[in-house]
Motif scaffolding. Structure first.
Motif, short mmCIF file in Angstrom:
data_model
loop_
_atom_site.label_atom_id
_atom_site.label_comp_id
_atom_site.label_asym_id
_atom_site.label_seq_id
_atom_site.Cartn_x
_atom_site.Cartn_y
_atom_site.Cartn_z
N VAL A 3 0.89 -1.07 -0.05
CA VAL A 3 0.16 0.04 -0.02
C VAL A 3 0.80 1.31 -0.11
N ALA A 4 1.95 1.35 0.80
CA ALA A 4 2.85 2.47 0.79
C ALA A 4 3.46 2.72 -0.50
N SER A 5 3.70 1.65 -1.39
CA SER A 5 4.55 1.76 -2.61
C SER A 5 3.48 2.45 -3.26
N ALA A 6 2.16 2.32 -3.50
CA ALA A 6 1.09 2.94 -4.23
C ALA A 6 0.95 4.26 -3.75
N ASP A 7 0.73 4.60 -2.44
CA ASP A 7 0.19 5.85 -1.68
C ASP A 7 1.55 6.98 -1.66
N ALA A 38 -12.59 -8.99 -12.29
CA ALA A 38 -13.92 -8.35 -12.24
C ALA A 38 -13.97 -7.01 -11.13
N PHE A 39 -13.53 -7.67 -9.95
CA PHE A 39 -13.23 -6.36 -9.11
C PHE A 39 -12.33 -5.30 -9.57
N LEU A 40 -11.16 -6.01 -10.11
CA LEU A 40 -10.23 -4.76 -10.28
C LEU A 40 -10.50 -3.97 -11.40
N ASP A 41 -11.28 -4.65 -12.33
CA ASP A 41 -12.02 -3.67 -13.48
C ASP A 41 -12.93 -2.80 -12.97
N ALA A 42 -13.72 -2.91 -11.91
CA ALA A 42 -14.73 -1.89 -11.24
C ALA A 42 -13.77 -1.09 -10.58
N SER A 43 -12.89 -1.26 -9.74
CA SER A 43 -11.91 -0.47 -9.32
C SER A 43 -11.18 0.71 -10.19
N ARG A 44 -10.77 0.13 -11.24
CA ARG A 44 -9.90 0.90 -12.23
C ARG A 44 -10.61 1.49 -12.78
N ALA A 45 -12.02 1.54 -13.16
CA ALA A 45 -12.89 2.39 -13.77
C ALA A 45 -13.06 3.75 -12.87
N VAL A 46 -13.42 3.26 -11.60
CA VAL A 46 -13.50 4.58 -10.47
C VAL A 46 -12.21 5.18 -10.70
N ILE A 47 -11.00 4.65 -10.48
CA ILE A 47 -9.87 5.52 -10.51
C ILE A 47 -9.68 6.29 -11.66
N THR A 100 -7.24 14.48 -11.01
CA THR A 100 -5.96 14.65 -11.35
C THR A 100 -5.16 13.62 -11.93
N GLU A 101 -4.30 13.89 -12.67
CA GLU A 101 -3.31 12.79 -13.44
C GLU A 101 -3.05 11.66 -12.59
N ARG A 102 -2.48 12.15 -11.25
CA ARG A 102 -1.94 11.14 -10.39
C ARG A 102 -2.96 10.11 -9.91
N GLU A 103 -4.17 10.84 -9.55
CA GLU A 103 -5.43 10.23 -9.10
C GLU A 103 -6.12 8.99 -10.22
N ARG A 104 -5.66 9.44 -11.36
CA ARG A 104 -6.06 8.37 -12.48
C ARG A 104 -5.08 7.50 -12.82
N ASP A 105 -3.95 7.57 -12.18
CA ASP A 105 -2.91 6.33 -12.43
C ASP A 105 -3.34 5.00 -11.87
N THR A 106 -3.40 4.14 -12.72
CA THR A 106 -4.09 2.83 -12.53
C THR A 106 -2.87 1.64 -12.12
N SER A 107 -1.63 2.16 -12.07
CA SER A 107 -0.55 1.27 -11.88
C SER A 107 -0.77 0.38 -10.67
N ARG A 108 -1.26 0.62 -9.83
CA ARG A 108 -1.45 -0.07 -8.45
C ARG A 108 -2.22 -1.14 -8.97
N ILE A 109 -2.98 -1.16 -9.80
CA ILE A 109 -3.70 -2.50 -10.46
C ILE A 109 -2.78 -3.08 -11.64
N ASP A 110 -2.59 -2.14 -12.60
CA ASP A 110 -2.08 -2.80 -13.89
C ASP A 110 -1.00 -3.53 -13.75
N THR A 111 0.20 -2.88 -12.73
CA THR A 111 1.43 -3.37 -12.84
C THR A 111 1.94 -3.94 -11.38
N ALA A 112 0.66 -4.08 -10.72
CA ALA A 112 1.04 -4.73 -9.23
C ALA A 112 -0.07 -5.74 -9.07
N GLN A 113 -1.22 -5.61 -8.61
CA GLN A 113 -2.37 -6.31 -8.51
C GLN A 113 -2.49 -7.49 -9.55
N ARG A 114 -2.77 -6.90 -10.52
CA ARG A 114 -2.86 -7.75 -11.78
C ARG A 114 -2.12 -8.61 -12.23
#
Length: 310
Positions: free
Chosen positions: A82-86, A249-258, A263-277
């Protein structure tokens, strides 16, 4: 960090109750007694729904399961992820005194889990700490925190609040209070619900990270709304579904909200795309090390299992 704590219509929850499986994994009960499973609550949390006996029965069943993400080493690992993403660091313990307005509409964001002056969790933390230590540096700001709750305003907080936060963070009791409220508001509810949904240690982390990022609200942009959207696309493991399919499916829904954030930083989905996924694709359901992932283009590696107890 954008969080939503809005309370809306109740969300239906899975009726299946889950029991222990392997190392941190859980499986559907062979014969779940649906009469003892709370179905919904105004908060979206099934552990706050139903009768007292139903809630106690559900808590007892969850307590019998393997610790999963709650195992101390795994919990430490979750804190680092979490700290790596936040905060773009693995040193989450270095964030107790951190405080800034990151421009996400939630006022000041501070501490180990990003408590926000506009989303009620910072208010809960300072009230909790002040109940135990009335003379602390933050106590005088409680009226202002109550007034700005739900807004991005700094009224009554500037200019001294940030300095007071940093001063309070020198107190081990305030650091302990941050850990306690992190667990009470985010970690414990996420892990309990993930176990009820039949999710592995990895699935428990996915829930926890989403709870931290989106907040424990029931609107479509908050945790329980995202879970509800995912459950329309795929069955949970507790319902007999494939866990990978449900987590995607959960990550898809979370990603859509992100992606819908300001802001550009808030829209960064790397915590999903290049980590959890990445973890889901690899089938690392027990969240075993070594782990390699990226957030904001920076690569992180954990090669040995942490032994800490955050």
């Amino acid at each position: 960090m954008t969080r939503f704590f809005l309370i809306g219509a109740p969300i239906a929850v899975a009726a299946a109750v889950v029991f222990g499986g392997g190392d941190g994994s859980v499986r559907p009960a062979d014969a779940a007694d649906e009469s003892t499973v709370p179905q919904s609550s105004p908060s979206g949390d099934p552990f706050k729904a139903g009768t007292e006996d139903e809630r106690k029965a559900l808590e007892a069943r969850i307590a019998k399961m393997p610790p999963g993400l709650a195992e101390p080493g795994k919990k430490e690992l979750a804190a680092q992820l979490v700290a790596s993403a936040d905060n773009s660091t693995l040193d989450w313990r270095g964030e107790y005194d951190d405080i800034e307005d990151i421009g996400d509409g939630n006022g000041y964001t501070a501490g180990v889990i990003g408590f926000c002056s506009g989303t009620n969790d910072m208010l809960q933390l300072v009230e909790y700490y002040t109940d135990q230590h009335p003379g602390n540096p933050l106590a005088e700001y409680l009226p202002a925190l109550r007034a700005v709750d739900g807004t991005d305003s700094h009224e009554g907080l500037d200019p001294g609040f940030t300095a007071a936060w940093k001063k309070a963070a020198e107190d081990p009791a305030f650091r302990e209070a941050q850990d306690e409220m992190r667990d009470r508001i985010y970690f414990d509810p996420a892990v309990r619900l993930a176990k009820m949904d039949g999710l592995s240690t990895l699935g428990q982390f996915v829930y926890y990270d989403a709870m931290v990022l989106h907040g424990p609200g029931v609107g479509p942009e908050a945790f329980y709304g995202i879970r509800a959207a995912a459950m329309k696309k795929a069955e949970t493991a507790a319902e007999g579904g494939d866990e990978k399919a449900y987590l995607n499916a959960f990550l898809d829904a979370s990603r859509a909200v992100i992606q819908a954030q300001k802001t550009e930083r808030e829209r960064d989905t790397s915590r999903i795309d290049t980590a959890q996924r990445v973890f889901v694709k690899a089938g690392n359901m027990d969240l075993k090390v070594p782990l390699t992932w990226q957030t904001y283009g920076e690569t992180y590696r954990i090669t040995t299992q942490p032994a800490g107890s955050p």
